[in-house]
Design a protein around this motif. Structure first.
Motif, PDB file in Angstrom:
ATOM      1  N   PHE A  16       0.829  -1.212   0.000  1.00  0.00           N
ATOM      2  CA  PHE A  16       0.000   0.000   0.000  1.00  0.00           C
ATOM      3  C   PHE A  16       0.865   1.265   0.000  1.00  0.00           C
ATOM      4  N   ILE A  17       1.851   1.256   0.887  1.00  0.00           N
ATOM      5  CA  ILE A  17       2.770   2.417   0.970  1.00  0.00           C
ATOM      6  C   ILE A  17       3.502   2.616  -0.357  1.00  0.00           C
ATOM      7  N   ARG A  18       3.951   1.471  -0.931  1.00  0.00           N
ATOM      8  CA  ARG A  18       4.688   1.552  -2.204  1.00  0.00           C
ATOM      9  C   ARG A  18       3.785   2.093  -3.313  1.00  0.00           C
ATOM     10  N   GLN A  19       2.531   1.594  -3.296  1.00  0.00           N
ATOM     11  CA  GLN A  19       1.575   2.073  -4.319  1.00  0.00           C
ATOM     12  C   GLN A  19       1.316   3.564  -4.154  1.00  0.00           C
ATOM     13  N   GLU A  20       1.146   3.977  -2.881  1.00  0.00           N
ATOM     14  CA  GLU A  20       0.931   5.413  -2.599  1.00  0.00           C
ATOM     15  C   GLU A  20       2.128   6.227  -3.059  1.00  0.00           C
ATOM     16  N   ALA A  21       3.314   5.703  -2.797  1.00  0.00           N
ATOM     17  CA  ALA A  21       4.550   6.402  -3.169  1.00  0.00           C
ATOM     18  C   ALA A  21       4.670   6.519  -4.694  1.00  0.00           C
ATOM     19  N   ASN A  26       4.237   9.625  -9.485  1.00  0.00           N
ATOM     20  CA  ASN A  26       3.667   9.868 -10.810  1.00  0.00           C
ATOM     21  C   ASN A  26       3.036  11.266 -10.892  1.00  0.00           C
ATOM     22  N   GLU A  27       2.328  11.620  -9.783  1.00  0.00           N
ATOM     23  CA  GLU A  27       1.719  12.955  -9.741  1.00  0.00           C
ATOM     24  C   GLU A  27       2.786  14.049  -9.832  1.00  0.00           C
ATOM     25  N   ILE A  28       3.853  13.848  -9.043  1.00  0.00           N
ATOM     26  CA  ILE A  28       4.963  14.838  -9.066  1.00  0.00           C
ATOM     27  C   ILE A  28       5.587  14.909 -10.446  1.00  0.00           C
ATOM     28  N   SER A  29       5.768  13.742 -11.073  1.00  0.00           N
ATOM     29  CA  SER A  29       6.381  13.684 -12.403  1.00  0.00           C
ATOM     30  C   SER A  29       5.507  14.386 -13.441  1.00  0.00           C
TER      31      SER A  29
END
Length: 230
Positions: A16-21, A26-29
């Protein structure tokens, strides 16, 4: 809860944490790429605007330079036309001056003309005593008409005949000569002055030609412009 369940929950939390990260990354990119594209577009537009302004500036400079060159060429053409007109007027005056020489060559007509010029000068001066200058070659002709000219003036002005003294010391320049083209010359006529020299009436043929040309110059120039237009 045994170790297997705990391990399973931990793995789920990690995923979950990895998916959130990954989603956040992706959002930042995407956001960074959008900002980069916007900034790149702004830079491109700014550069385009700069290029357009530079082009417009150079285009205006070229336009101004063309107008200046055209104005200079137009002025140069006008100067050439005016110079050609002046040369033609001078040539016409020179031809007229040569024609004046024929006047003094006809002694009978020239004698009557000298008398008329003297009378006219006396009427302008209206002096009881005057000094007359003429060409040396006209001396005898002038002396021959002095008496009649003096009395004709007296009759017209209703005064006593004036005293007319011929200057034997200073004569008007002679007729133009091919031998000395640059020397002063006079085509004929007389110059009368009051005895004190304050009033002078220049009634030479050359002076009268100058007066006629000054009066007729606008008409001559107008005629020349008409000839050029035709």
């Amino acid at each position: 809860m045994n170790d297997a369940d705990v391990s399973k929950q931990i793995q789920q939390m990690v995923r979950f944490i990895r998916q959130e990260a990954e989603e956040k990354a992706n959002e930042i990119s995407v956001s960074a790429e959008e900002e980069f594209n916007i900034e790149k577009l702004q830079l491109v537009e700014a550069e385009k605007k700069k290029i357009r302004q530079e082009y417009e500036k150079k285009e205006k400079q070229v336009d101004i330079r063309k107008k200046i060159e055209y104005s200079m060429q137009l002025n140069a053409s006008r100067i050439k036309v005016l110079q050609a007109q002046d040369d033609l007027v001078s040539s016409m005056k020179e031809v007229a001056g040569k024609e004046l020489l024929r006047v003094s060559q006809d002694h009978h007509s020239y004698k009557n003309l000298l008398k008329e010029l003297i009378v006219q000068s006396l009427l302008r001066l209206k002096e009881p005593s005057v000094l007359l200058r003429c060409r040396k070659e006209d001396h005898a002709l002038v002396e021959s008409v002095l008496h009649s000219a003096s009395h004709e003036y007296a009759k017209k002005a209703q005064v006593h005949p004036p005293e007319i003294l011929i200057d034997h010391q200073v004569y008007l320049p002679p007729a133009p000569s091919h031998h000395n083209a640059h020397a002063q010359y006079c085509c004929g006529g007389v110059v009368l002055a009051s005895r004190d020299g304050k009033i002078v009436c220049e009634n030479t043929l050359d002076a009268r030609l100058d007066v006629v040309f000054r009066k007729k110059l606008p008409e001559i120039r107008k005629w020349l412009v008409g000839q050029v237009a035709a």
